[in-house]
Enzyme design. Structure first.
Site, PDB file in Angstrom:
ATOM      1  CG  LEU A 165      -2.173  -0.836   1.206  1.00 42.64           C
ATOM      2  CD1 LEU A 165      -2.913  -0.734   2.539  1.00 42.64           C
ATOM      3  CD2 LEU A 165      -3.095  -0.425   0.061  1.00 42.64           C
ATOM      4  CG  ASP A 166       1.152   3.622  -3.440  1.00 45.40           C
ATOM      5  OD1 ASP A 166       2.145   2.888  -3.551  1.00 45.40           O
ATOM      6  OD2 ASP A 166       0.351   3.841  -4.365  1.00 45.40           O
ATOM      7  N   PRO A 167       2.114   5.123   0.681  1.00 40.23           N
ATOM      8  CG  PRO A 167       4.173   6.165   1.028  1.00 40.23           C
ATOM      9  CD  PRO A 167       3.414   5.358   0.018  1.00 40.23           C
ATOM     10  CB  ALA A 190      -3.181   3.464   0.253  1.00 38.89           C
TER      11      ALA A 190
END
Length: 303
Positions: free
Chosen positions: A37-39, A41
């Protein structure tokens, strides 16, 4: 301690940051995760603890679900609000037009993989090419989006729920929406709610985790022990010489006979081998032209 930990990731942390915090909370180095998960998200991350780190590829193959918020009218290099603005439009479509266009974006689409992603080209992550300025051919892939539900659209900001196939990028879906509207669009929030068959509603936060002992973690709803992983796979129990042979990478004649009676080759792709004490010992598969093969063997916990 072996199994899956369902964690509710906060905004602002990288997936690597989350692994670090879980390692510290559980006092173990043997921690991985399924599905970056991206930062930006938030939401469900499946953490792999101990022997469960061997399960990564089987968990990653599952469909996922998200709640996404997209803003129409501008684009960025990262396809989300954290990036540098590349274009801006003064002509924002009506909310009705945005909703109508979004409803058409259900199904399979061949889309560019985001340049700011961990997908690899020639062994190098795409975001490494982006940051270094090195040229690279952006790969395309088939991405599937389904079960689309549009919950709101106000002042050019759309909120939607959707499920997607393994390896699909919600940012790419948002980019496609912006292209269809001809004004661009950018992802401003993302929350993962499912990584089938596991749900965000069963997850705990890092703050909650930090207050629990190991035994409390193992007994909470957010922890999935090894015997309960891959619930859709049929299981078979073994002991004695069959177990010894399995630990040596061999399938006994008796086990093979029992598998033939148990497995439906049209449906069952993985079979769990369980000890009589309830521990997951191995994953087997039925492969065309090969028959039953051992995919993974797991260490049985010491009593």
């Amino acid at each position: 301690m072996d199994g899956l930990l369902l964690l509710d990731k906060p905004e602002g942390m990288t997936s690597h940051d989350v692994v670090f915090h879980v390692r510290r909370a559980l006092n173990t180095r043997s921690v991985g995760h399924c599905g970056t998960l991206d930062p930006l998200a938030t939401g469900l991350m499946i953490m792999l603890i101990g022997e469960a780190t061997k399960l990564s590829q089987y968990i990653l193959e599952r469909n996922k679900a998200y709640i996404v918020t997209a803003e129409v009218g501008y684009t960025t290099d990262t396809l989300d609000k954290t990036g540098q603005i590349l274009s801006k439009s003064e002509l924002i479509p009506s909310d009705e037009k945005i909703l109508a266009e979004a409803l058409k974006l259900s199904g399979d689409f061949e889309l560019d993989v985001p340049i700011y992603s961990a997908a690899k080209v020639n062994g190098k992550k795409l975001y490494e090419y982006a940051r270094s300025g090195e040229s690279v051919t952006i790969p395309k892939k088939i991405m599937s989006f389904f079960d689309l539900e549009l919950s709101s659209c106000q002042n050019g900001q759309l909120k939607a729920f959707m499920r997607c196939s393994k390896g699909s990028f919600i940012r790419s879906w948002v980019q496609l929406l912006g292209e269809r509207l001809e004004v661009g669009a950018c992802m401003v929030a993302l929350r993962r709610t499912e990584s089938m068959p596991y749900l965000l509603s069963d997850a705990i936060t890092l703050e909650q985790l930090s207050k629990l002992s190991k035994s409390e973690v193992e007994s909470c709803s957010a922890f999935v022990g090894m015997s309960r992983v891959l619930p859709e796979a049929p299981s078979i129990r073994v002991s004695g010489q069959t177990l010894v042979m399995l630990n040596n990478g061999l399938i006994s004649h008796d086990l093979r006979s029992r598998l033939i009676a148990l497995v439906n080759p049209e449906v069952d792709h993985l079979i769990k081998v369980i000890s009589y004490s309830g521990n997951l010992l191995a994953l087997l598969a039925l492969e065309s032209g090969k028959g039953f093969v051992i995919r993974r063997v797991f260490k049985e916990p010491q009593e």
